[in-house]
Design a protein around this motif. Sequence first.
Motif, short mmCIF file in Angstrom:
data_model
loop_
_atom_site.label_atom_id
_atom_site.label_comp_id
_atom_site.label_asym_id
_atom_site.label_seq_id
_atom_site.Cartn_x
_atom_site.Cartn_y
_atom_site.Cartn_z
N PRO A 193 -4.02 -88.05 2.95
CA PRO A 193 -3.81 -86.85 3.75
C PRO A 193 -3.59 -85.57 2.94
CG PRO A 193 -1.86 -88.22 3.76
CD PRO A 193 -2.92 -88.99 3.05
N GLU A 194 -3.25 -85.70 1.67
CA GLU A 194 -3.00 -84.54 0.82
C GLU A 194 -3.89 -84.61 -0.41
OE1 GLU A 194 1.21 -83.57 0.08
OE2 GLU A 194 1.64 -85.36 1.27
N PRO A 195 -4.15 -83.48 -1.06
CA PRO A 195 -4.87 -83.53 -2.34
C PRO A 195 -4.12 -84.48 -3.28
CG PRO A 195 -4.68 -81.27 -1.59
CD PRO A 195 -3.82 -82.10 -0.67
N SER A 196 -4.86 -85.38 -3.92
CA SER A 196 -4.24 -86.41 -4.76
C SER A 196 -5.00 -86.58 -6.06
CB SER A 196 -4.18 -87.74 -3.99
OG SER A 196 -3.41 -87.61 -2.83
N TYR A 197 -4.30 -87.09 -7.07
CA TYR A 197 -4.83 -87.16 -8.42
C TYR A 197 -4.44 -88.48 -9.07
CZ TYR A 197 -4.83 -82.24 -7.32
OH TYR A 197 -5.02 -81.04 -6.68
N VAL A 198 -5.40 -89.11 -9.74
CA VAL A 198 -5.12 -90.31 -10.51
C VAL A 198 -4.55 -89.87 -11.85
CG1 VAL A 198 -6.06 -92.39 -11.57
CG2 VAL A 198 -7.00 -91.58 -9.40
N SER A 199 -3.45 -90.49 -12.25
CA SER A 199 -2.83 -90.24 -13.56
C SER A 199 -3.33 -91.33 -14.50
CB SER A 199 -1.30 -90.29 -13.45
OG SER A 199 -0.85 -89.32 -12.54
N PRO A 200 -4.35 -91.06 -15.32
CA PRO A 200 -4.97 -92.11 -16.12
C PRO A 200 -4.09 -92.65 -17.25
CG PRO A 200 -5.92 -89.99 -16.66
CD PRO A 200 -5.01 -89.76 -15.50
N TRP A 201 -2.96 -92.04 -17.49
CA TRP A 201 -2.02 -92.50 -18.51
C TRP A 201 -0.92 -93.38 -17.90
CZ3 TRP A 201 -2.95 -87.54 -16.97
CH2 TRP A 201 -2.03 -87.01 -16.07
N PHE A 202 -0.89 -93.51 -16.59
CA PHE A 202 0.15 -94.25 -15.86
C PHE A 202 -0.47 -95.54 -15.34
CE2 PHE A 202 3.08 -94.07 -11.87
CZ PHE A 202 3.87 -95.09 -12.39
N VAL A 203 -0.52 -96.57 -16.21
CA VAL A 203 -1.22 -97.81 -15.93
C VAL A 203 -0.22 -98.96 -15.93
CG1 VAL A 203 -3.01 -99.38 -16.80
CG2 VAL A 203 -3.32 -96.91 -16.98
N THR A 204 -0.39 -99.87 -14.97
CA THR A 204 0.45 -101.06 -14.88
C THR A 204 -0.32 -102.15 -14.15
OG1 THR A 204 2.69 -101.84 -14.30
CG2 THR A 204 1.59 -100.41 -12.69
N THR A 205 0.33 -103.28 -13.88
CA THR A 205 -0.27 -104.32 -13.06
C THR A 205 0.55 -104.50 -11.79
OG1 THR A 205 0.96 -106.07 -14.20
CG2 THR A 205 -1.26 -105.58 -15.01
N LEU A 206 -0.12 -104.88 -10.72
CA LEU A 206 0.53 -105.14 -9.44
C LEU A 206 0.03 -106.46 -8.89
CD1 LEU A 206 0.15 -101.65 -7.70
CD2 LEU A 206 2.14 -102.51 -8.95
N LYS A 207 0.89 -107.17 -8.20
CA LYS A 207 0.53 -108.44 -7.56
C LYS A 207 -0.10 -108.19 -6.19
CE LYS A 207 2.59 -111.05 -10.66
NZ LYS A 207 1.83 -111.74 -11.65
N HIS A 208 -1.14 -108.93 -5.88
CA HIS A 208 -1.83 -108.81 -4.59
C HIS A 208 -0.87 -109.04 -3.43
CE1 HIS A 208 -5.36 -108.95 -1.94
NE2 HIS A 208 -4.72 -109.91 -1.30
N ALA A 209 -0.02 -110.02 -3.55
CA ALA A 209 0.90 -110.37 -2.46
C ALA A 209 1.88 -109.25 -2.14
CB ALA A 209 1.66 -111.65 -2.81
N ASP A 210 2.10 -108.32 -3.07
CA ASP A 210 3.06 -107.24 -2.88
C ASP A 210 2.44 -105.94 -2.39
OD1 ASP A 210 5.06 -108.96 -3.76
OD2 ASP A 210 4.86 -108.30 -5.85
N ILE A 211 1.12 -105.91 -2.22
CA ILE A 211 0.44 -104.69 -1.76
C ILE A 211 0.72 -104.50 -0.28
CG2 ILE A 211 -1.82 -103.63 -1.36
CD1 ILE A 211 -2.72 -105.00 -3.99
N ASP A 212 1.12 -103.28 0.08
CA ASP A 212 1.43 -102.97 1.47
C ASP A 212 0.18 -102.92 2.33
OD1 ASP A 212 4.15 -102.78 0.86
OD2 ASP A 212 4.01 -100.64 0.45
N GLN A 213 -0.82 -102.16 1.90
CA GLN A 213 -2.08 -102.05 2.65
C GLN A 213 -3.09 -101.29 1.83
OE1 GLN A 213 -0.66 -99.80 6.06
NE2 GLN A 213 -1.65 -97.97 5.31
N GLY A 214 -4.35 -101.41 2.22
CA GLY A 214 -5.41 -100.64 1.59
C GLY A 214 -5.47 -99.25 2.20
N ILE A 215 -5.89 -98.28 1.41
CA ILE A 215 -6.06 -96.90 1.86
C ILE A 215 -7.53 -96.58 2.03
CG2 ILE A 215 -5.77 -94.47 1.22
CD1 ILE A 215 -3.22 -95.34 -0.28
N GLY A 216 -8.33 -97.01 1.07
CA GLY A 216 -9.75 -96.70 1.11
C GLY A 216 -10.41 -97.05 -0.20
N MET A 217 -11.64 -96.58 -0.35
CA MET A 217 -12.40 -96.84 -1.56
C MET A 217 -13.19 -95.60 -1.94
SD MET A 217 -14.84 -100.02 -2.39
CE MET A 217 -15.21 -100.42 -4.08
N VAL A 218 -13.25 -95.33 -3.25
CA VAL A 218 -13.99 -94.17 -3.74
C VAL A 218 -15.39 -94.58 -4.17
CG1 VAL A 218 -11.85 -93.03 -4.47
CG2 VAL A 218 -13.16 -94.37 -6.13
#
Length: 110
Positions: free
Chosen positions: A68-93
């Motif tokens: 809903p707002e202008p958004s930016y990927v921070s390419p220096w802010f990288v980590t791993t996340l577990k699939h089971a902990d994802i709240d929901q999908g937003i979309g795809m670029v």
Amino acid sequence: MADEPAFERGHVIWHDGLFKTTARPWFILSDDAHPFHGEEYLVAGVTTTQRPNAIELSETGWVVGGLPEPSYVSPWFVTTLKHADIDQGIGMVTDEMSATVCETVQTYLS
């Protein structure tokens, strides 16, 4: 999200922030070559704060969904996340946007 299909590179998802109690968007960097694809993802943080070298997720860069707002990927802010902990999908670029993000992340690793 444990029963949902795997996310692909270029998906943007909601997940709890690492240092905040509220969820934030994350950009999925990994693809099916990741050793734990579908269980764990390599991701980059997404923010509404425009910083030098951040990559804008422009309105024309989305194939499906969006933020809903202008958004930016921070390419220096990288980590791993577990699939089971994802709240929901937003979309795809677009593939082009995804390639730009991944190529920029790589510049911080070499």
